[in-house]
Design an enzyme around this catalytic site. Structure first.
Site, PDB file in Angstrom:
ATOM      1  N   GLU A 107       0.890  -4.995   4.359  1.00 31.92           N
ATOM      2  CA  GLU A 107       1.860  -5.597   3.455  1.00 31.92           C
ATOM      3  C   GLU A 107       2.823  -6.487   4.230  1.00 31.92           C
ATOM      4  O   GLU A 107       3.226  -7.551   3.747  1.00 31.92           O
ATOM      5  CB  GLU A 107       2.615  -4.496   2.701  1.00 31.92           C
ATOM      6  CG  GLU A 107       3.104  -4.918   1.336  1.00 31.92           C
ATOM      7  CD  GLU A 107       3.471  -3.715   0.469  1.00 31.92           C
ATOM      8  OE1 GLU A 107       2.630  -3.325  -0.353  1.00 31.92           O
ATOM      9  OE2 GLU A 107       4.574  -3.165   0.623  1.00 31.92           O
ATOM     10  N   GLU A 162       1.078  -9.600   4.909  1.00 30.50           N
ATOM     11  CA  GLU A 162       0.972 -10.361   3.664  1.00 30.50           C
ATOM     12  C   GLU A 162       2.273 -11.108   3.376  1.00 30.50           C
ATOM     13  O   GLU A 162       2.263 -12.281   2.998  1.00 30.50           O
ATOM     14  CB  GLU A 162       0.620  -9.415   2.507  1.00 30.50           C
ATOM     15  CG  GLU A 162       0.327 -10.149   1.207  1.00 30.50           C
ATOM     16  CD  GLU A 162       0.122  -9.204   0.023  1.00 30.50           C
ATOM     17  OE1 GLU A 162       0.039  -7.975   0.227  1.00 30.50           O
ATOM     18  OE2 GLU A 162       0.060  -9.711  -1.111  1.00 30.50           O
ATOM     19  N   CYS A 209       2.870   0.135  -4.249  1.00 26.51           N
ATOM     20  CA  CYS A 209       2.521   1.531  -3.945  1.00 26.51           C
ATOM     21  C   CYS A 209       2.592   2.427  -5.167  1.00 26.51           C
ATOM     22  O   CYS A 209       1.972   3.465  -5.216  1.00 26.51           O
ATOM     23  CB  CYS A 209       3.473   2.130  -2.920  1.00 26.51           C
ATOM     24  SG  CYS A 209       3.849   1.054  -1.577  1.00 26.51           S
ATOM     25  N   SER A 216       2.145  -7.392  -4.419  1.00 26.79           N
ATOM     26  CA  SER A 216       1.315  -7.315  -3.216  1.00 26.79           C
ATOM     27  C   SER A 216      -0.110  -6.936  -3.592  1.00 26.79           C
ATOM     28  O   SER A 216      -0.340  -6.106  -4.476  1.00 26.79           O
ATOM     29  CB  SER A 216       1.888  -6.263  -2.272  1.00 26.79           C
ATOM     30  OG  SER A 216       0.919  -5.905  -1.321  1.00 26.79           O
ATOM     31  N   LYS A 253      -0.782   8.604 -10.330  1.00 23.03           N
ATOM     32  CA  LYS A 253      -1.855   8.503  -9.338  1.00 23.03           C
ATOM     33  C   LYS A 253      -3.180   8.943  -9.933  1.00 23.03           C
ATOM     34  O   LYS A 253      -4.242   8.515  -9.501  1.00 23.03           O
ATOM     35  CB  LYS A 253      -1.518   9.352  -8.112  1.00 23.03           C
ATOM     36  CG  LYS A 253      -0.379   8.801  -7.279  1.00 23.03           C
ATOM     37  CD  LYS A 253      -0.830   7.683  -6.358  1.00 23.03           C
ATOM     38  CE  LYS A 253       0.357   7.008  -5.681  1.00 23.03           C
ATOM     39  NZ  LYS A 253       0.010   5.720  -5.096  1.00 23.03           N
ATOM     40  N   GLU A 261      -4.372   5.955 -11.484  1.00 21.98           N
ATOM     41  CA  GLU A 261      -4.716   4.946 -10.480  1.00 21.98           C
ATOM     42  C   GLU A 261      -6.101   5.197  -9.882  1.00 21.98           C
ATOM     43  O   GLU A 261      -6.890   4.265  -9.719  1.00 21.98           O
ATOM     44  CB  GLU A 261      -3.668   4.943  -9.360  1.00 21.98           C
ATOM     45  CG  GLU A 261      -3.883   3.834  -8.342  1.00 21.98           C
ATOM     46  CD  GLU A 261      -2.939   3.937  -7.149  1.00 21.98           C
ATOM     47  OE1 GLU A 261      -2.674   5.056  -6.692  1.00 21.98           O
ATOM     48  OE2 GLU A 261      -2.473   2.894  -6.682  1.00 21.98           O
ATOM     49  N   GLU A 316     -11.046  -0.942 -10.221  1.00 21.07           N
ATOM     50  CA  GLU A 316     -10.936  -1.705  -8.964  1.00 21.07           C
ATOM     51  C   GLU A 316     -10.971  -0.787  -7.746  1.00 21.07           C
ATOM     52  O   GLU A 316     -11.166  -1.253  -6.625  1.00 21.07           O
ATOM     53  CB  GLU A 316      -9.615  -2.476  -8.882  1.00 21.07           C
ATOM     54  CG  GLU A 316      -9.246  -3.345 -10.057  1.00 21.07           C
ATOM     55  CD  GLU A 316      -8.487  -2.582 -11.122  1.00 21.07           C
ATOM     56  OE1 GLU A 316      -8.681  -2.891 -12.298  1.00 21.07           O
ATOM     57  OE2 GLU A 316      -7.730  -1.649 -10.810  1.00 21.07           O
ATOM     58  N   CYS A 359       9.475   8.933  -4.950  1.00 17.13           N
ATOM     59  CA  CYS A 359       8.443   9.962  -5.164  1.00 17.13           C
ATOM     60  C   CYS A 359       8.991  11.387  -5.087  1.00 17.13           C
ATOM     61  O   CYS A 359       8.423  12.299  -5.671  1.00 17.13           O
ATOM     62  CB  CYS A 359       7.343   9.821  -4.133  1.00 17.13           C
ATOM     63  SG  CYS A 359       6.722   8.156  -3.995  1.00 17.13           S
TER      64      CYS A 359
END
Lengths: 161, 573
Positions: B278, B281, B298, B318, B357, B360, B365, B502
């Site tokens: 990142e 990037e 994230c 990102s 999550k 996710e 993807e 988190c």
């Protein structure tokens, strides 16, 4: 026949509308389209910058809004005080069983829709049922069953002819 | 400050606060249900009623401001009977399946009944039976257990700015549901699970995958690999009766081996990897005119939020996968090759503080050749369940170190668990990568703490970087609207879906108050200040991974495995 207003025109009639315009807008849409579709609620949400969950919440709070298009025969069962005393509860039970739908719903063949109303101002004729504007007085479950069967027959002969 | 009287004793009250706040400070406990710290009172549940001399009827203490000379009584027979009646009525149509209930042991409603002496059913109410909504991979809704306190609705609307759910219908038929009463999976729900944390009953709970994991562990043909997120080790101890902020890192690793996992990896390792990718990037975007500001990616709740509500900002997010998915991807590629295991025989389990999550890891993807990067995600709460089911007590085990090659981490990676941590870790490495010098003091105080929005202007070499950190999507919305309106002084933005990051994720132990969350946060900061390795770019195993496998940050392999892209998502907003 008066031209039916589109949701877009209705929203244009309320420029700079905030959330306080929500209910009048929903009423106009129901008047124009007969019910509140997902599409129209989403459009209203975008225009008023309101989440559709909130609009759905407000709309379901009131009995006047429906979320399925009306059927060819729109059955209104009165559940006002006088009708209740004269047994409209049993009449309603009969209709929900015969049509297999709940108040606010429409049969899958779009032939019948059901609505419960509070009072139609015809208490002397209780219990009252109204189908497409025609009043049926002092209905018993038996009588109501016959009326619905007649509607069904009419519908079928219409289809075959 | 002025004095009021409560239960015959004189207590202090501040002008402008509610009766409840004054009473609480004086140690007088008044039960509440709908009350939410930090939000305006809604005053709907009436549990907090008190008597005030000279005022007619009972007064809801959560929403009534204190006034000078008030004489309050919180435990008169009238007040106590009223409370009992309210609980009685709430229980009148509540299912009696407590023994099988997900919240058995930590149910607010059961506690209220016990605390107020409600020990038998006074009323048998009619039940509105509604089906469970199991459509979401993250969150299960059970309307039968709902007591309509409305806290989930307020959390979703006022804190997260999502409004996936609301009250539907009226009176005795009212219930909580999505727009058009459809499944949560097709709603605008971003799976954050904050609603679960505020729900007093089991009307909201996480979609559990404990049995699937147990099945995989019992299968001799499978290599079961587990990774744990930075914020899990500092909260799992709470599930076993320890104070918030107790770190179980080594104990948890040892316990996971006892449960039967073949390898135990630390997601903080891929947090370090994320910093490398990142960070590169960001530099690439600055130098080559890419979309700025850049947002972190994230937090999967946040990613779905952008896809739904701000698709025009998708180029700014990102392209890095989250640390969980990066770990999943390198486990099923690098690790599989190295250990000569068919990726199809690896079951990759991930322990997360997060319900999003779970969503996710199921995104199309997130895998290669129809093999998912991560197979199952368990929340901290489910991890505790897994330990209990298998009879492993992490508290009684000697700490062990995680496995190579993905076990070593810097404490910068560990900081990902608190809001501001990603930014702090990124700046530590950015300063080194752009200037070749290490920072004098790694701690960046301006990015720490519980505030929902933190900003910092910092010089990195010749570059003046505007950094912003937001946690909760309500805060993210505010910042995005500012950027939409033309704000240009920010280059890099860290977004965490849950307030505080988190450590307060939707999968964390239930019942944590603000001080508990601060203790969890402090634990992460303590780990950081005690650690020898405090920067991601010095993580030797990350460097080795680049040398042996990935090549260089943003290289071809990285793009294939560690990066992805997101698209506009059509849902009912």
């Amino acid at each position: 026949m008066p031209s039916v207003k589109s949701v877009e025109t209705i929203l244009m009639d309320h420029p700079d509308a905030g959330r306080d315009h929500l209910i009048p807008i929903l009423q106009e849409i129901q008047e124009a389209e007969g019910y509140l579709s997902q599409e129209s609620i989403t459009k209203v949400g975008r225009a008023l910058e309101m989440p559709s969950s909130k609009i759905f919440g407000v709309a379901t709070f009131f009995n006047m809004f429906r979320f399925q298009a009306k059927g060819k025969y729109h059955v209104m069962v009165c559940r006002g005080t006088a009708c209740h005393v004269k047994g409209s509860g049993r009449a309603l039970d009969m209709v929900t069983k015969a049509l297999k739908i709940q108040p606010g719903e429409t049969t899958r063949d779009k032939a019948f829709s059901l609505e419960v109303v509070a009072c139609m101002g015809a208490c002397g004729l209780a219990p009252v049922v109204n189908i497409n504007g025609q009043f049926y007085a002092k209905v018993s479950p038996m009588k109501l069953q016959r009326i619905i069967e007649e509607c069904r027959e009419k519908e079928q002969t219409h289809v075959h002819a | 400050m002025f004095a009021i009287e409560a239960n015959g004793q004189t207590i202090e009250a501040k002008r402008g606060e509610t009766i409840l706040q004054s009473l609480k400070r004086a140690g007088i406990n008044v039960p509440t249900i709908c009350h939410m710290e930090g939000l305006l009172p809604s005053g709907t549940c009436r549990m907090c009623v008190v008597e005030v001399e000279g005022y007619g009827g009972l007064i809801p203490s959560c929403s009534y401001p204190v006034a000078e000379g008030m004489k309050i009584r919180t435990n008169t027979p009238d007040v106590m009977t009223t409370r009992k009646t309210i609980i009685d009525l709430l229980l009148s149509n509540h299912p009696d399946d407590c023994l099988y209930c997900a919240r058995n042991g930590n149910c607010d409603l059961a506690k209220l009944a016990a605390d107020n002496g409600v020990r038998e059913r006074s009323y048998q109410g009619g039940r509105n039976r509604r089906p469970k909504d199991i459509s979401s991979p993250s969150i299960i809704r059970d309307p039968d257990k709902c007591i309509l306190c409305g806290k989930c609705v307020r959390m979703c609307d006022e804190i997260q700015g999502v409004s996936a759910i609301d009250f539907i219908a009226r009176g005795s038929k009212a219930f909580i549901g999505t727009a058009f009463n459809q499944g949560l999976n097709v709603s605008s729900c971003i799976n954050c699970g904050q609603c679960i944390l505020v729900c007093p009953t089991a009307a909201l709970s996480e979609h559990k995958y404990v049995n699937e994991v147990l099945q995989a562990l019992a299968d001799p043909d499978k290599v079961v690999v587990v990774q744990h997120a930075p914020a899990v080790s500092v909260t799992i101890a709470e599930e076993f009766g320890f104070a918030p902020g107790t770190d179980f890192d080594g104990k948890m690793t040892a316990a996971l081996r006892r449960v039967g996992f073949d390898r135990v990896f630390d997601t903080s390792f891929t947090a370090d990897l994320t910093i490398m990718e990142e960070g590169s990037e960001l530099v690439d975007r600055v130098q080559n005119g890419g979309a700025l500001p850049m947002f972190t990616s994230c937090s999967p709740g946040w990613v779905k939020f952008v896809e739904e509500f701000y698709p025009e900002f998708l180029p700014n997010v990102s392209t890095c996968k989250s640390p969980q998915q990066m770990m999943g991807a390198i486990i099923k590629s690098f690790f599989a090759q190295k250990e000569k295991i068919d990726p199809k025989n690896i079951v990759s389990v991930s322990l997360m503080p997060c319900t999003a999550k779970k969503f996710e890891c199921g995104r199309p993807e997130m895998g290669q050749d129809f093999v998912a990067d991560v197979d199952y995600v368990l929340t901290t709460r489910e991890l505790a369940e897994l330990f209990r089911i298998t009879g492993v007590n992490p508290a009684a085990i000697e700490p062990e170190a995680p496995d190579t090659p993905f076990g070593e981490r810097s404490s910068a990676g560990k900081l990902f668990g608190a809001s501001g941590g990603v930014m702090e870790a990124a700046l530590r490495s950015a300063v080194f990568l752009l200037t070749g010098e290490e920072m004098q003091d790694y701690t960046i105080q301006a990015l720490r703490g519980m505030e929902g929005s933190k900003e910092l202007r910092v010089k990195v070499g010749d570059l003046e970087v505007g950094a912003a950190v937001v946690s909760s999507l309500g805060q993210a919305r505010k910042l995005m609207d500012e950027i939409k309106a033309g704000r240009k002084d920010i280059h890099f933005i860290e977004v965490m879906t849950c307030p505080g990051g988190c450590i307060n994720g939707g999968g964390q132990p239930i019942g944590a108050d603000k001080s508990a969350i601060q203790a969890r946060m402090a634990a992460l900061y303590q780990i950081d200040s005690d650690d020898q390795l405090r920067v991601s770019h010095k993580n030797e195993w990350v460097q080795r991974l680049y040398k042996e496998f990935l090549g260089k940050p943003l290289g071809h392999k990285s793009h294939e495995l560690l990066h992805t892209h997101y698209d506009k998502r059509e849902v009912l907003l």
